[in-house]
Write a protein that holds these residues in place. Structure first.
Motif, mmCIF file in Angstrom:
data_model
loop_
_atom_site.group_PDB
_atom_site.id
_atom_site.type_symbol
_atom_site.label_atom_id
_atom_site.label_comp_id
_atom_site.label_asym_id
_atom_site.label_seq_id
_atom_site.Cartn_x
_atom_site.Cartn_y
_atom_site.Cartn_z
ATOM 1 N N THR A 1 -5.442 2.310 3.189
ATOM 2 C CA THR A 1 -6.580 1.857 2.385
ATOM 3 C C THR A 1 -7.448 0.908 3.222
ATOM 4 O OG1 THR A 1 -5.287 2.125 0.399
ATOM 5 C CG2 THR A 1 -7.193 0.671 0.236
ATOM 6 N N SER B 1 0.837 -1.201 0.000
ATOM 7 C CA SER B 1 0.000 0.000 0.000
ATOM 8 C C SER B 1 0.872 1.251 0.000
ATOM 9 C CB SER B 1 -0.892 -0.002 1.244
ATOM 10 O OG SER B 1 -1.658 1.170 1.308
ATOM 11 N N GLN B 2 0.575 2.153 -0.909
ATOM 12 C CA GLN B 2 1.267 3.442 -0.901
ATOM 13 C C GLN B 2 0.935 4.184 0.379
ATOM 14 O OE1 GLN B 2 2.080 7.246 -0.790
ATOM 15 N NE2 GLN B 2 -0.068 6.985 -1.364
ATOM 16 N N SER B 3 -0.367 4.335 0.638
ATOM 17 C CA SER B 3 -0.814 5.175 1.754
ATOM 18 C C SER B 3 -0.718 4.484 3.103
ATOM 19 C CB SER B 3 -2.272 5.578 1.534
ATOM 20 O OG SER B 3 -3.079 4.418 1.528
HETATM 21 C C1 G6P Z 1 -6.853 4.157 -4.961
HETATM 22 C C2 G6P Z 1 -5.899 4.939 -5.837
HETATM 23 C C3 G6P Z 1 -4.951 3.991 -6.554
HETATM 24 C C4 G6P Z 1 -4.240 3.091 -5.558
HETATM 25 C C5 G6P Z 1 -5.234 2.344 -4.661
HETATM 26 C C6 G6P Z 1 -4.528 1.637 -3.513
HETATM 27 O O1 G6P Z 1 -7.750 3.448 -5.738
HETATM 28 O O2 G6P Z 1 -6.617 5.723 -6.757
HETATM 29 O O3 G6P Z 1 -3.988 4.742 -7.267
HETATM 30 O O4 G6P Z 1 -3.460 2.171 -6.259
HETATM 31 O O5 G6P Z 1 -6.149 3.275 -4.080
HETATM 32 O O6 G6P Z 1 -3.955 2.600 -2.663
HETATM 33 P P1 G6P Z 1 -2.790 2.309 -1.655
HETATM 34 O O7 G6P Z 1 -2.566 3.597 -0.933
HETATM 35 O O8 G6P Z 1 -3.274 1.225 -0.753
HETATM 36 O O9 G6P Z 1 -1.613 1.884 -2.454
#
Ligand code: G6P
Length: 605
Positions: free
Chosen positions: A349, A344-346
């Motif tokens: 999620t 996960s980037q953030s």
């Molecule tokens: C959203 C964003 C995507 C991302 C996904 C997962 O749908 O628009 O770009 O890949 O969330 O986000 P994360 O923060 O968990 O990687």
């Protein structure tokens, strides 16, 4: 999903709030609003649409006060409108609240308020929070906060002001992110670090149901039982420039260009330092696993789809890739012999958090690859490493994806080595392939003309298909997603060999097909799929490694990437796919950094 910000200090709060909201706009952009307190009363200004609309309104009707909260909304309950925008006020305008999350029992709470003669005026779930707090407020704001949150079901990050206690902002959260920053006479609350990075690098991360009281003199923390909680701040290393456009037309283009640097830094961080220590510890346990599950959402999940091929090839261990939103409800076959990898980037999620908790409850060992330092997933998994992507602002993920891939490659090699599946020399060969990736990405970015020109020819396509085989198929799914997100063009990614079983019926004169052919050993197979679509009138963009066998023709344009071991080729082909989606969207005049209906951090299920 929704961004919140709060400022308390000696300056006018509004410019800080607007600036913070602009940096949080990636979280939602249906409407925005501020509430500022001048020591006695609140002034609330709310506008449907982008933050620029709110800014314009505030230029015409300036609002002054040294404490305030703001919100940018991604609508869930109630249409985007001025009325449904946050902040929300209690009936007597004593308490103002901004909320990120979903109050699942809001109907019940509305009914309860109604029985007490308090009618909500908006369609939102969030308003009940402000109304309830004001109902419970009897001169002690924390008491009212505790009584309220004890009744909330669902998720929330809340910023709260009370005009009877105008020298503080209260912050409390459950399952949605909230940070506290600052202090040299001023303090901030925010959904994410970039919102405050210009003013402070000293950040406290709030845990679920901890309450922060932010004043001009500092911050104090307590739990829901009013016991003091001690916390130490973190110093954020990200530079302010990394959250700026730096002369690029869009954050996305800037972030594409940053990839050589952040990939290199991520490699470095996995070879030395804390990330390496984590991998060392995790790799001591490799023999105890009999299965790996990778679970994530969106782009992050596609990094897992790519690496499944590498893991199974090198480690000979079964890997399942499961969408996090499906994992939780699938009664997954998971036990203490399963390694569950969360990407996960953030790190916030909601679906990925739920998958993580489900995996832990079933006894799995969890390992996360996260970009945002201190985020929920990073904190709650047994093992965590950080990617060095820095703040990713564009909604469509690029550099975070590239650093996820690199992290997974290196983990995979470490895993294989500790299982005895590869020897020292094979390990070194893999590392030298990986360490060459940043320069190869640079060369693709510097030679993006083929893609740019191709995009200029086909940006009006109604539909664009992506095909590939094996690992090329895995990365084609990310290419297709990028295009849908950015350019609103219908797109499907198909395993080349599967086309003939149905989807080929959709290919007609001038349909655009992007074929990825970096697996040289499969060239003749992929090429025969290309022939099949050409025969039916398609125009093909063929992405291959230098020295590949595809040749230009009336029907085929070729875009090369530097030669590389096919296992790591997705790190290069994806750059072409990102640029392709970017230039198509640019030609169409789309809002590249903030595509419609999307939000970067999806903190609701
Ligand atoms: C959203 C964003 C995507 C991302 C996904 C997962 O749908 O628009 O770009 O890949 O969330 O986000 P994360 O923060 O968990 O990687």
């Amino acid at each position: 999903m929704c961004g919140i910000i709060g400022y308390i200090g000696s300056d006018n709060a509004t410019p800080y709030i607007i600036e913070g909201l602009k940096r949080l706009e990636y979280r939602g952009y249906d409407s925005a609003g501020v509430a500022v307190c001048d020591g006695e009363n609140f002034t609330v200004v709310k506008q449907k649409g982008r933050i620029a609309n709110l800014e314009e309104e505030l230029k015409n009707h300036p609002v002054n006060g040294t404490v305030g909260i703001g919100h940018t909304r991604w609508a869930t309950h109630g249409e985007p409108s001025d009325l449904n925008s946050h902040p929300h006020l209690g009936k007597q305008s004593k308490i103002a609240v901004v909320h990120n999350g979903i109050i699942e029992n809001y109907k019940e709470l509305r009914a309860k308020l109604s029985r007490r003669g308090i009618e909500c005026v908006t369609e939102t779930d969030s308003e009940v929070v402000a109304q309830l707090m004001e109902y419970y407020y009897k001169g002690d704001l924390i008491e009212a906060v505790i009584k309220t949150v004890n009744q909330l079901e669902g998720s929330y990050a809340l910023g709260i002001m009370c005009k009877d206690e105008p020298d503080k902002i209260i912050a409390v959260k459950k399952e949605n992110p909230l940070i506290i920053g600052g202090f040299d006479g001023s303090g901030f609350i925010a959904s994410d670090v970039p919102a405050v990075l210009k003013h402070t690098r000293t950040i406290y991360h709030l845990n679920d149901k901890e309450i922060a009281t932010v004043t001009r003199h500092g911050v104090s923390f307590q739990n829901i039982n009013r016991e003091v909680v001690s916390k130490w701040p973190e110093t954020i290393e990200w530079s302010f420039d990394s959250a700026e456009k730096g002369g690029y037309e869009h954050f996305m283009l800037k972030e594409i260009h940053e990839q050589p640097k952040v990939v290199k830094e991520t490699i470095g961080s996995l070879m030395n330092g804390m990330n390496k220590d984590v991998l060392d510890k995790l790799c001591e346990k490799t023999a105890s696993f009999n299965k790996i599950i990778i679970t994530a959402c969106g782009t992050a999940c596609y990094s897992g789809s790519v690496v499944k091929y590498i893991f199974e090839k090198i480690c000979r261990m079964p890997v399942e890739v499961v969408l996090a939103s499906e994992f939780r409800y699938s009664d997954p076959i998971v036990d203490e012999k399963t390694l569950v990898i969360l990407i996960s980037q953030s790190g916030e999620t909601a679906d990925t958090i739920a998958a993580m908790r489900e995996a832990k409850a079933r006894g799995a060992v969890t390992f996360s690859i996260v970009n945002a330092v201190g985020s929920t997933i990073a904190k709650e998994t047994h093992y965590n490493i950080y990617t060095a992507a820095g703040p990713e602002i564009a909604v469509a993920s690029t550099k975070a994806f590239s650093t996820q891939l690199i992290s997974l490659y290196i983990f995979c090699i470490r895993f294989a080595k500790s299982l005895g599946k590869i020897n020292d020399s094979e390990e070194q060969d893999y590392y030298s392939e990986i360490s060459a990736i940043p320069d190869k990405i640079t060369s693709i970015i510097e030679n993006s003309d083929v893609i740019k020109q191709y995009a200029a020819k086909c940006f009006n396509s109604k539909s664009i298909f992506f095909i590939g085989r094996n690992i090329d198929y895995a990365i084609s799914m990310e290419g297709s997603l990028k295009l849908k997100e950015l350019a609103y063009i219908h797109s499907e990614a198909y395993a080349g060999g599967e086309l003939k079983h149905g989807t080929i019926a959709l290919i007609e004169e001038n349909t655009t097909v992007v074929a990825i052919g970096c697996c040289k050993r499969l060239f003749s197979k992929t090429w025969s799929n290309v022939e099949q679509v050409i025969t039916r009138g398609a125009k093909v963009l063929y992405i291959q490694c230098e020295g590949g066998e595809a040749t230009e023709s009336e029907h085929v344009s070729v875009a090369n990437v530097p030669d590389i071991n096919e296992l790591f080729s997705p790190s290069l082909s994806v750059i072409q796919l990102q640029l392709f989606a970017y230039y198509i969207a640019a030609n169409k005049g789309c809002d590249i950094d903030k595509p419609r209906n999307l939000a970067k951090s999806v903190t609701v299920e």
